[in-house]
Design an enzyme around this catalytic site. Structure first.
Site, short mmCIF file in Angstrom:
data_model
loop_
_atom_site.label_atom_id
_atom_site.label_comp_id
_atom_site.label_asym_id
_atom_site.label_seq_id
_atom_site.Cartn_x
_atom_site.Cartn_y
_atom_site.Cartn_z
N SER A 99 0.83 -1.21 0.00
CA SER A 99 0.00 0.00 0.00
C SER A 99 0.86 1.25 0.00
CB SER A 99 -0.88 0.00 1.25
OG SER A 99 -0.04 0.10 2.39
N LYS A 100 0.23 2.34 -0.44
CA LYS A 100 0.93 3.62 -0.44
C LYS A 100 1.36 3.96 0.98
CE LYS A 100 0.43 8.46 -1.88
NZ LYS A 100 0.88 9.09 -0.67
N ARG A 101 0.47 3.63 1.93
CA ARG A 101 0.78 3.97 3.32
C ARG A 101 2.07 3.30 3.79
NH1 ARG A 101 -2.70 2.45 7.82
NH2 ARG A 101 -4.36 2.26 6.29
#
Ligand code: GLU
Length: 504
Positions: free
Chosen positions: A257-259
């Site tokens: 994920s981007k996170r």
């Protein structure tokens, strides 16, 4: 039959590297079989449309040299290749299914369905519930007709009861789904637009796609697609399916994920982007200084391996070696260090001129117009010390600017009375060199040290510091050649002064 694969992104956001990996595998498989890759934009959901997302996809594919044979920008006989430009074409297929009894009209409002879902979170509109709901299966022909004429309806697939739907997947093998588990999904929405499922299957059929290669998140939709092929009478030409493993966060927990990328300091997008309307942006691999060939090689290994020890594969080698049998079933763990390793390997393989050209887009303002020819010798020296392209310029500063600082400890240790005199005397020797190049500088300094029985460390290290300010780096003789005689002498003078001040 000609192999035809497709990459079918939805422009609802910026393409994550998982999507690009799908495009790459579809490309490799097509090219290996002398087939074509089709780029189809699945933009029927206008509410989630993101401005610029399609351009971003095309630019990413271009950067990585994943060449599409057909698509809006490439032409082809099966267009248009944007679903929004094909929207009038889908209704007839949903209506055909109504006629042959594999689909039905449904009139339930979303509020009604919400109430049901609230009571039963596991509610499925399907085999076991449809007869109790508001649709053409439960209403009389008359009521149905009136409601259809009023125009407020959706068309749903009628999943057959009591069946096991078999999906033959080239990666996962045979996967079976009980029809009770499959929803009677909406095919045509009340605004007349097709859903993903209908548009996707109709287009794969009309575009004569032979192999559907896509992410594993679509595997649960595939039994529905199999039923659609059957209901539309296209079972004999149904494409083969291959569902690719998910990309997982480093450490293997959760989908990449981007996170987690933000937290661990790596991008999950091929190119940097700035969201057109929201305050969101992200760095990209291109902007970080990855070479496209290295990035492709890295991506190819996220979910596939050749079954040998070999790791370096250029695009042609990937085309030759790729095989769906060697695509893994389990999630592929993302490893940013490995991405950097690939980059370094590709940099090492480059000749100095190509490397110099590759670093040019990252040049600081003052070096933007620096001639490539003059950069080549520096590139040669710094190639093996560069992992990401901007590293080059960080290390190359002393070729363009006099040092501003000098390693303090070394100055303290080496700038001592007797050694000062030796270094000053060395300058006179250097002044006398006629043809000033790496070999002559080396010869001059080494003979000076040996003839006087001085220590190499006492002389060479301070010389390096005078020229560069730092302790490490490529051969000091090579550096001297690039700087040229006058610049070396100037830097020695400057250092003599500054060293004095530093120990002062
Ligand atoms: N439009 C879907 C997506 O965005 C395509 C899925 C498929 O390849 O069938 O991923």
């Amino acid at each position: 039959m000609k192999v035809r694969t497709r990459y079918a992104p939805s422009p609802t956001g910026f393409q994550h590297i998982g999507g690009i990996r799908t495009a790459l595998y579809a490309y490799l498989f097509a090219k290996q079989n002398n087939g074509d890759l089709i780029l189809r934009i699945e933009d029927t959901d206008r509410t989630r449309f993101v401005e610029g997302a399609e351009e971003y996809i095309t630019e990413s594919l271009d950067w990585l040299n994943i060449q599409c044979d057909e698509g809006s920008l490439y032409g082809g006989e099966f267009g248009p290749y944007r679903q929004s430009e094909r929207k009038d074409l889908y209704r007839q297929y949903a209506e055909f299914m109504i006629e042959n009894g594999t689909a039905y009209y449904a009139f339930d409002t979303s509020e009604e369905l919400d109430v049901i879902r609230e009571k039963d979170p596991n509610f499925k509109y399907g085999v076991n519930s449809r007869i109790g709901l508001n649709n053409s299966l439960s209403l009389s022909a008359e009521d149905t007709k009136a409601k259809v004429e009023a125009g407020d309806y959706v068309i749903r697939i009628k999943v057959p009861a009591g069946e096991t739907v078999v999906v033959k997947d080239q990666v996962r093998g045979v996967v079976e789904f009980a029809s009770e588990e499959i929803d009677d999904k909406i095919l045509l929405k009340s605004d007349g637009m097709p859903t993903y499922h209908l548009a996707n299957v109709v287009d794969d059929h009309l575009m004569q796609i032979t192999h559907v290669i896509r992410g594993e998140e679509w595997l649960p939709s595939t039994p529905l697609h199999v039923l659609l092929y059957r209901s539309l009478g296209w079972e004999n030409t149904m494409p083969q399916f291959a569902h690719l493993p998910l990309l997982m966060n480093p450490g293997g927990k959760g989908k990449l994920s981007k996170r987690s990328g933000d937290r661990l300091g790596f991008p999950v997008f091929p190119l940097a982007w700035q969201h057109p309307t929201e305050d969101k942006n992200s760095n990209g691999y291109r902007e970080m200084g990855f070479l496209p060939q290295a990035f492709v090689n890295f991506l190819a290994f996220l979910g596939w391996n050749p079954g040998t020890e070999q790791e370096i594969f250029d695009m042609q080698a990937l085309i030759n070696a790729f095989s769906i049998e060697n695509v893994s079933k389990s999630g592929a763990q993302f490893d940013f260090d490995k991405a950097k390793w690939f980059n370094q390997q590709y940099i090492l393989q480059m000749n100095a001129k190509d490397f110099a050209k590759a670093v040019m887009p990252f040049a600081p303002e003052a070096q933007k117009d620096f001639p490539i020819e003059k950069l080549v010798p520096i590139a040669e020296m710094l190639k093996e010390r560069t992992v990401l392209l901007p590293d080059f310029w960080e290390q190359a500063t002393y070729f363009f600017n006099q040092p501003e600082e000098y390693d303090q400890k070394t100055v303290k240790k080496k700038w001592k009375d007797d050694n000062k005199d030796r270094l000053r005397a060395l300058k006179t020797e250097i002044e006398a060199i006629e043809t000033f190049d790496s070999a002559s500088v080396e010869n001059c300094i080494k003979s000076y040290i040996e003839d006087n029985s001085y220590s190499f460390g006492d002389i060479l290290l301070p010389v390096r510091l005078m020229l560069t300010g730092v302790k490490g780096g490529p051969s000091v003789f090579d550096i001297a050649e690039v700087l040229g005689k006058q610049e070396c002498l100037n830097r020695m003078d400057l250092a003599f002064e500054r060293f004095e001040q530093m120990i002062g």
